[in-house]
Design an enzyme around this catalytic site. Structure first.
Site, PDB file in Angstrom:
ATOM      1  N   GLU A 176     -28.367  17.667  22.002  1.00 61.56           N
ATOM      2  CA  GLU A 176     -28.875  17.055  23.070  1.00 61.56           C
ATOM      3  C   GLU A 176     -27.830  18.266  23.700  1.00 61.56           C
ATOM      4  OE1 GLU A 176     -29.496  13.287  25.507  1.00 61.56           O
ATOM      5  OE2 GLU A 176     -30.156  13.462  23.268  1.00 61.56           O
ATOM      6  N   CYS A 198     -33.351  17.074  25.051  1.00 67.21           N
ATOM      7  CA  CYS A 198     -33.009  15.857  23.648  1.00 67.21           C
ATOM      8  C   CYS A 198     -33.461  16.964  22.820  1.00 67.21           C
ATOM      9  CB  CYS A 198     -33.545  14.779  23.439  1.00 67.21           C
ATOM     10  SG  CYS A 198     -35.330  14.535  24.142  1.00 67.21           S
ATOM     11  N   GLN A 248     -29.605   5.456  24.865  1.00 72.26           N
ATOM     12  CA  GLN A 248     -28.390   5.640  24.754  1.00 72.26           C
ATOM     13  C   GLN A 248     -27.523   5.464  23.230  1.00 72.26           C
ATOM     14  OE1 GLN A 248     -28.794   9.615  25.124  1.00 72.26           O
ATOM     15  NE2 GLN A 248     -30.148   9.751  27.439  1.00 72.26           N
ATOM     16  N   GLU A 279     -39.874   6.858  37.410  1.00 72.12           N
ATOM     17  CA  GLU A 279     -40.267   6.408  36.714  1.00 72.12           C
ATOM     18  C   GLU A 279     -40.594   6.260  36.088  1.00 72.12           C
ATOM     19  OE1 GLU A 279     -40.276   5.205  32.015  1.00 72.12           O
ATOM     20  OE2 GLU A 279     -38.175   6.662  33.314  1.00 72.12           O
TER      21      GLU A 279
END
Length: 361
Positions: free
Chosen positions: A353, A319, A185, A234
């Protein structure tokens, strides 16, 4: 919205973003969003610069969209962290004074953290030799940074190939390893606020959490303290390795992490096909009450969106509010928005965001 750095316009720009989010979520009966602002300057923890030769020297440069042959030379970068701004002139002086560092250098990348760590990546159009490595060792010592050298097919690490971040969430400090080249981030202060919002929205639960797109465990660590068990997915091997380290480093032991895409997990939960990477994990043993998603800009694909419908609660960080609204439209017959928020990760740009908590009707 202008992309020009102008702190005097910040409040008006943030108000415009909040108005746009309200407009996008209004068809779904959303409550008033919580708005989390950004520091007005020195908020960006990473930066990447191409180098441009002028006057016999290489300079930091950026380019306007579509004008890659018209460089804008810069000496400082006020949206970047104070550490980056402190390092920029010292690094430039170092390469200007050392041909081993200067020769065929074409790009510089900085990664810093709120915890004060820093890593510099130097990219070259030539092989890196022992003379470069010796110069980089001295540079790392003088600047108190890790240095990564990159050339075609080769990477040389001086120090560590990651930076360490510490974030305070609800009275607890979580430590994160952020690998070079992996996603992090960019706005640390807003990220910390975003994690706090997600932690509160999650609430204290006695059931399990499914997390899609977990990255390096940015959200996983604090949210795991609110659930009985967590199954996190992930696809990036680098991010998976960082997340596994971060879980261990922080003593979080109720998370199983698998390297699957959201689409593959959907197939596994629907028993379409078995996956070797799920060996030893009994999906039927989980009592999932909440699914947490933080998808790419394209949002959730239709199948993943349908997967989330089966959960009582959907905690969604986005986002791209346009694709967020599209996904909510697909879910609105079964779920309603209980809370929502705007996180100003990218001041002075149109990017937003946002976060929503959807609960079953």
């Amino acid at each position: 919205m202008s992309a020009v750095f102008d702190p005097s316009q910040y409040d008006a720009q943030l108000a415009a973003k909040a108005a746009r989010l309200r407009e996008l979520l209004a068809p779904f009966g959303a409550p008033e969003p919580s708005v989390f602002d950004s520091p007005r300057e020195h908020y960006r923890l990473r930066a990447e610069f191409r180098l441009w030769r002028e006057g016999g020297q290489r300079h930091y440069a950026m380019f306007a969209p579509g004008e890659k042959h018209k460089a804008i030379l810069i000496d400082d970068f006020p949206i970047a962290s104070q550490r980056i701004n402190e390092l920029m002139p010292r690094l430039k002086a170092a390469w200007q004074g050392n041909e081993d560092l200067n020769n065929r250098l074409f790009q510089v990348e900085f990664l810093t953290t709120l915890a004060g760590d820093a890593m510099v990546t130097l990219c070259y159009h030539r092989p890196l030799d022992e003379a470069w490595e010796a110069a980089a060792q001295q540079l790392a010592s003088e600047l108190n940074v890790s240095v990564i050298g990159r050339s075609k097919g080769k990477r040389v690490v001086i120090g560590r190939d990651y930076a360490v971040e510490n974030l305070d969430i609800a009275g607890r400090t979580f430590s994160y390893r952020q690998p070079e080249g992996a996603f992090t981030q960019p706005n640390g202060a807003v990220n910390q606020k975003m994690l706090g919002w997600a932690f509160e929205a999650m609430g204290e639960r006695d059931d399990d959490l499914l997390e899609l797109y977990c990255g390096n465990g940015n959200f996983t660590l604090p949210l795991a303290t609110r659930a009985r068990q967590v199954l996190a997915t992930e696809i990036s091997k680098t991010s998976v390795n960082a997340a596994l380290h971060n879980l261990d480093e922080n003593g979080v032991d109720n998370v199983r992490l698998v390297r699957l895409s959201a689409e593959e997990l959907t197939q596994a939960l629907n028993e379409v096909r078995p996956f070797r990477r799920l060996e030893g994990i009994d999906l039927k043993s989980y009592d999932f009450g909440t699914v947490f998603v933080d998808p790419p800009r394209a949002g959730m694909d239709p199948d993943t969106c349908e997967l989330t419908r089966r959960f009582e609660r959907i905690l969604y960080i986005s986002c791209n509010p346009e694709t967020l609204a599209q996904n909510i439209a697909q879910l609105q017959d079964t779920h309603r928005i209980e809370r929502c928020a705007l996180f100003d990760q990218f001041p002075y740009t149109h990017h937003m965001e946002s976060g929503v908590l959807l609960v079953r009707r």
